[in-house]
Design a protein around this motif. Structure first.
Motif, mmCIF file in Angstrom:
data_model
loop_
_atom_site.group_PDB
_atom_site.id
_atom_site.type_symbol
_atom_site.label_atom_id
_atom_site.label_comp_id
_atom_site.label_asym_id
_atom_site.label_seq_id
_atom_site.Cartn_x
_atom_site.Cartn_y
_atom_site.Cartn_z
ATOM 1 N N TYR A 379 -5.425 11.719 -11.080
ATOM 2 C CA TYR A 379 -6.636 11.606 -10.263
ATOM 3 C C TYR A 379 -6.884 12.907 -9.505
ATOM 4 O O TYR A 379 -5.944 13.533 -8.980
ATOM 5 N N TYR A 381 -8.572 14.176 -6.174
ATOM 6 C CA TYR A 381 -8.993 13.626 -4.893
ATOM 7 C C TYR A 381 -9.796 14.676 -4.119
ATOM 8 O O TYR A 381 -9.298 15.776 -3.826
ATOM 9 N N THR A 481 -8.200 4.827 -6.100
ATOM 10 C CA THR A 481 -9.572 5.335 -6.238
ATOM 11 C C THR A 481 -10.130 5.881 -4.926
ATOM 12 O O THR A 481 -11.285 6.303 -4.879
ATOM 13 N N VAL A 509 -12.332 10.460 -2.208
ATOM 14 C CA VAL A 509 -12.862 9.947 -3.466
ATOM 15 C C VAL A 509 -11.910 10.353 -4.588
ATOM 16 O O VAL A 509 -11.656 11.556 -4.793
ATOM 17 N N THR A 511 -11.070 10.521 -8.570
ATOM 18 C CA THR A 511 -11.742 10.557 -9.863
ATOM 19 C C THR A 511 -10.699 10.753 -10.954
ATOM 20 O O THR A 511 -9.936 11.736 -10.920
#
Length: 514
Positions: A379, A381, A481, A509, A511
């Protein structure tokens, strides 16, 4: 001399009286139930097959041998559901489960066996198997000579209510029983052509009884037979006929008790070997495990009717981690498996547990389950900080924005990123102390240390402005997430311990990235 005459007469009469016949004894291939010199009954050392012909010795006279051979064959053929043709001159009369063969001369032979037993397919949650036994066996014969037909019918009936007890090992261990057995002998003479009764002998009835708890399934026939009580017909008893009848009674009583044992042994095949009764259920967390993590299971056993089993035993193993369980007994257990070796990579099986369970409700399916590892999803961030510090009216407010970015994946540990923290604030200093120009502002910026670490289904985010440690330093734990957190606090300002009011809104956030 005359005085001695009465004594001589008495002695003569005693001498003339025949000695009483010796009490009947049991044959060598039987075991005496009761005293050997005066047994109550004789039990065969090897129990014969449960067939109506065991009642044949209670029939006086010799049955028609041809009819008997035919009846035996016919009886066996019906048990096997085979076709059973009759030779010419033989008539078959069916009365319920009793079949009677007759020839033209008036001879007859009848045999019957009926079982109305009821045993549940599965034990209750506490291991009880409540059941009933009701069995009837019949053997009869009639012979005709000089227009007269002499007949006899022997009927055996076994009745019992019983409860089997399945132990925590999922097999029947004992049973409680209230058993009643009966053998009755009816006989008479009639005119062969018309059936008119010439003589009806009194019915001779023999009864057995046993009420006992905790009988082992593998009980000893002789020991159990010795615990039974027997009762014969009123009047004279203890002769050879009574012994023969009681021998047949104890033998057929053992048929009934053996059928209870057989029912429980067949039950063991269903609820243990075939695992057809008890039900295993469980839930597990988390949905996916990570390297160095832990998987947990809550498992339980239910009876076939859905109620929780009274007790169970668990034999558990894990080939992919360190297994722990608070207890391995009881209908419900909690199981944990930890990745002590740090081997739960995305390519591994993850957390796993296997086990065998036995319970009072039977043996459920084996436990075989695994929690897969989290895929190697990384992810990115993006972090935004909106910071304000308000010292009141007439004083320049601090307004700052923090931006950061870091990319991390499961099992990577703590990963560093980069960022910046910038804004405007009151321009304090030696030339502008508290109480002077409180509205004068200046711009500022600071490098930022950003970090992230993914653990299970959470991510830990760290954000620190290197040159603003007391204003801009946070650690957050959020879903993978991302999410948002809001903080407030007071800070001393110009001699007032709570002169500055700070607010921080942090938005993260997450992703997924390749």
């Amino acid at each position: 001399m005359l005085r001695l005459l009465p004594l001589l007469l008495i002695a003569f009469l005693v001498a003339a009286t025949p000695a009483s016949a010796a009490a009947p004894r049991c044959a060598k291939n039987t075991v005496a139930i009761g005293p050997k010199k005066q047994p109550r009954a004789c039990l065969p050392k090897t129990l014969p097959a449960a067939n109506p012909t065991v009642l044949k010795p209670l029939i006086e006279g010799k049955p028609n041998r041809r009819l008997e051979r035919l009846a035996r064959r016919l009886f066996g053929a019906r048990a096997a559901q085979a076709d059973s043709g009759l030779p010419p001159g033989i008539e078959l009369v069916q009365n319920g489960n009793v079949m009677e063969l007759r020839n033209k001369a008036g001879d007859s032979l009848s045999m019957g066996l009926e079982k109305d037993n009821s045993t549940p397919k599965c034990p209750l949650a506490n291991g009880d198997v409540p059941a009933k036994l009701d069995e009837t066996m019949t053997f009869g014969a009639g012979t005709t000579e000089h227009g007269k037909r002499t007949w006899a019918v022997v009927t055996m009936r076994n009745e019992a209510t019983w409860t089997g007890h399945v132990g925590v090992g999922a097999k029947a261990e004992t049973f409680d029983v209230a058993f009643r057995g009966e053998v009755s002998i009816k006989s008479g003479v009639e005119i062969a052509s018309t059936g008119k009764v010439l003589k009806r002998n009194p019915t001779r009835t023999y009864r057995s009884a046993l009420t006992k708890k905790g009988v082992p399934v593998k009980f000893d026939l002789i020991s159990l037979a010795k615990e039974m009580t027997f009762r014969g017909p009123k009047g004279d008893r203890g002769d050879a006929k009574d012994l023969e009848a009681l021998t047949a009674l104890v033998t057929t009583s053992m048929f009934g008790l053996s059928d209870i044992r057989s029912a429980l042994e067949k039950g063991d095949k269903r609820w243990y070997d075939e695992r057809a009764c008890a039900q295993l259920d469980f839930n597990s967390t988390p949905e996916k495990v990570v390297k160095g993590g832990r998987g947990d299971w809550n498992a339980w056993v239910n009876a076939e009717d859905g109620t929780r089993a009274a007790d169970a035993r668990w034999t558990l193993t894990s080939g992919c981690g360190a297994l722990s369980a608070a207890t391995l007994s009881g209908a419900t257990v909690q199981i944990g498996v930890s990745d002590a070796a740090g081997a739960w990579e995305p390519s591994s099986a993850g957390a796993c547990v296997a086990g065998e369970i036995t319970s009072t409700a039977g043996r459920p399916r084996s436990l075989q389950h695994s929690i897969p590892p989290r895929e190697a999803t990384r992810y990115r961030y993006d972090i935004r900080v909106d910071f304000k510090k308000d010292m009141g009216e007439g004083i320049a407010q601090t307004n700052a924005t923090g931006l950061g970015r870091v990319t991390a994946g499961p099992g990577e540990g703590y990963v560093d990123g980069e960022g910046d923290f910038f804004g405007t604030e009151w321009d304090s200093g030696i030339g502008n102390p508290c109480g002077h120009d409180m509205l004068r502002t200046r711009a500022f910026s600071s490098p930022v240390v950003v970090g992230a670490k993914i653990e299970d289904d959470k991510v830990t985010i760290a954000f620190t402005a290197v040159e603003r440690l007391f204003d801009a330093s946070w650690i957050l734990k959020l879903p993978l997430t991302g999410g948002q957190e809001f903080y407030t606090s007071f800070q001393p300002f110009c001699g007032d311990p709570q002169g500055a009011f700070r607010t921080s809104t942090i938005t993260v956030v997450g992703t997924p990235v390749a």
